[in-house]
Design a protein around this motif. Structure first.
Motif, PDB file in Angstrom:
ATOM      1  N   GLY A  73      -1.696  -2.854  -3.723  1.00  0.00           N
ATOM      2  CA  GLY A  73      -3.151  -2.883  -3.641  1.00  0.00           C
ATOM      3  C   GLY A  73      -3.768  -1.502  -3.668  1.00  0.00           C
ATOM      4  O   GLY A  73      -4.989  -1.359  -3.656  1.00  0.00           O
ATOM      5  N   GLY A  74      -2.936  -0.447  -3.708  1.00  0.00           N
ATOM      6  CA  GLY A  74      -3.455   0.920  -3.790  1.00  0.00           C
ATOM      7  C   GLY A  74      -3.044   1.765  -2.596  1.00  0.00           C
ATOM      8  O   GLY A  74      -2.089   1.449  -1.885  1.00  0.00           O
TER       9      GLY A  74
ATOM     10  N   SER B 208       0.827  -1.213   0.000  1.00  0.00           N
ATOM     11  CA  SER B 208       0.000   0.000   0.000  1.00  0.00           C
ATOM     12  C   SER B 208       0.855   1.254   0.000  1.00  0.00           C
ATOM     13  O   SER B 208       1.949   1.293   0.559  1.00  0.00           O
TER      14      SER B 208
ATOM     15  N   THR C 157      -2.745  -1.977  -8.696  1.00  0.00           N
ATOM     16  CA  THR C 157      -4.146  -1.552  -8.622  1.00  0.00           C
ATOM     17  C   THR C 157      -4.285  -0.255  -7.825  1.00  0.00           C
ATOM     18  O   THR C 157      -3.341   0.228  -7.206  1.00  0.00           O
ATOM     19  N   GLY C 158      -5.497   0.285  -7.844  1.00  0.00           N
ATOM     20  CA  GLY C 158      -5.853   1.433  -7.020  1.00  0.00           C
ATOM     21  C   GLY C 158      -5.085   2.689  -7.376  1.00  0.00           C
ATOM     22  O   GLY C 158      -4.788   2.979  -8.534  1.00  0.00           O
ATOM     23  N   GLY C 159      -4.721   3.458  -6.343  1.00  0.00           N
ATOM     24  CA  GLY C 159      -4.061   4.739  -6.529  1.00  0.00           C
ATOM     25  C   GLY C 159      -2.705   4.636  -7.199  1.00  0.00           C
ATOM     26  O   GLY C 159      -2.242   5.597  -7.818  1.00  0.00           O
ATOM     27  N   THR C 160      -2.080   3.470  -7.104  1.00  0.00           N
ATOM     28  CA  THR C 160      -0.814   3.259  -7.808  1.00  0.00           C
ATOM     29  C   THR C 160      -1.026   3.347  -9.311  1.00  0.00           C
ATOM     30  O   THR C 160      -0.296   4.031 -10.025  1.00  0.00           O
TER      31      THR C 160
ATOM     32  N   PHE D 281      -7.604  -0.248 -11.914  1.00  0.00           N
ATOM     33  CA  PHE D 281      -7.905   0.633 -10.786  1.00  0.00           C
ATOM     34  C   PHE D 281      -8.711  -0.128  -9.742  1.00  0.00           C
ATOM     35  O   PHE D 281      -8.216  -0.458  -8.674  1.00  0.00           O
ATOM     36  N   ALA D 282      -9.961  -0.425 -10.035  1.00  0.00           N
ATOM     37  CA  ALA D 282     -10.775  -1.246  -9.139  1.00  0.00           C
ATOM     38  C   ALA D 282     -10.692  -2.700  -9.589  1.00  0.00           C
ATOM     39  O   ALA D 282     -10.391  -2.991 -10.747  1.00  0.00           O
TER      40      ALA D 282
END
Length: 284
Positions: free
Chosen positions: A164-165, A134, A204-207, A228-229
């Motif tokens: 994972g974001g 994260s 994924t996610g914000g990455t 993203f999701a």
């Protein structure tokens, strides 16, 4: 605490208890192939029978990319704080201490500077074993400092994402890292210094919403989950069935989100070939 928690709909595994590099004498790939872990390590953690790329961390990627595994680590002792005094099933401060003791990592990213095929290279690599890779304030700060080093020393920058974001325990502090890292990459681009982004499983996610997809060249590992999701969230939101292979490296390459997919055995050569080409150097 047990490695699982029984819920109404089955068993869930806590993120910090999920394993990356397999332990023990044997490893079973998702397709059922059995391989000796020593052979797996010699094969760069790629299952020889089905070519499945096992999740690895910064230690293994540094061994792959740096000549003779020789490098200097930057900002090795930066650690996360707990500005929100966050607590869910346990205190965030306690969670940090536990995962540091377990993984021997300070946070979810490490940066190394060394030579790759004889050329100086800055490599920042995320570790999924640290709270699911994260992105918190330390991750953003270490990326920013790595970019500053690249700019100051005119050295190409490689960032390996496995995340994972954003880190929910740091709330808005973690979300601010999307803008921070993106702004730093803009500065790197202004200096005309190459930035290579490698997306591994999972990104994924914000990455994905920031630095992972901002490379001058974006590379994926075979079969990596990139998006993203997650697929379930997308399916539930859109109410539609997803295409086969949705959010895999191969799907993203076909739809123009990646420049190419690099087998782990070819990763070092591919990165250096690209750098030789854009820097107008003799191909080694």
């Amino acid at each position: 605490m047990a490695w699982f928690k029984r819920k109404e709909k089955g068993i869930t595994t806590a993120t910090e208890d999920k394993k990356d590099v397999p332990k023990g004498l044997w490893y079973k790939s998702p397709t059922g192939k059995i391989v000796d872990t020593d052979e797996l390590a010699r094969n760069l953690w790629v299952s020889p029978e089905d070519d499945f790329h096992v999740r690895i961390g910064s230690k293994e990627y540094f061994e792959i990319l740096f000549d003779n595994n020789e490098f200097k680590e930057l900002d090795a002792n930066l650690t996360s704080k707990d500005p929100l005094k966050f607590e869910d099933t346990k205190k965030y401060s306690d969670r940090l201490k536990e995962v540091m003791d377990k993984t021997k990592l300070k946070d979810a990213i490490r940066t190394g500077v060394g030579k790759s095929k004889g050329k100086e290279l800055v490599v920042s690599c995320m570790d999924f074993a640290f709270i699911g890779g994260s992105m918190g304030a330390v991750v953003g700060e270490k990326i920013a400092r790595a970019i500053d080093y690249s700019i100051k020393n005119k050295v190409p920058f490689v960032l390996i994402s496995k995340s994972g974001g954003a880190r929910m325990m740091e709330a808005a502090f973690s979300l601010m890292q999307l803008a921070k890292t993106s702004a730093k990459l803009a500065q790197l681009a202004e200096e005309r210094i190459p930035y290579i982004s490698l997306c591994t499983d999972p990104t994924t996610g914000g990455t994905t919403a920031s630095y992972a997809m901002l490379g001058d060249i974006n590379i994926g590992e075979p079969g990596a989950l990139i998006g993203f999701a997650g697929p379930r969230i997308v399916r539930d939101t859109t109410g539609k069935d997803l295409p086969e292979g949705f959010q895999t490296s191969e799907f993203l390459l076909e739809h123009g989100f990646l420049d190419f997919i690099a087998h782990r055995k070819e990763l070092k050569n591919k990165i250096n070939l690209y750098l030789d080409l854009i820097q107008n150097q003799p191909i080694r």
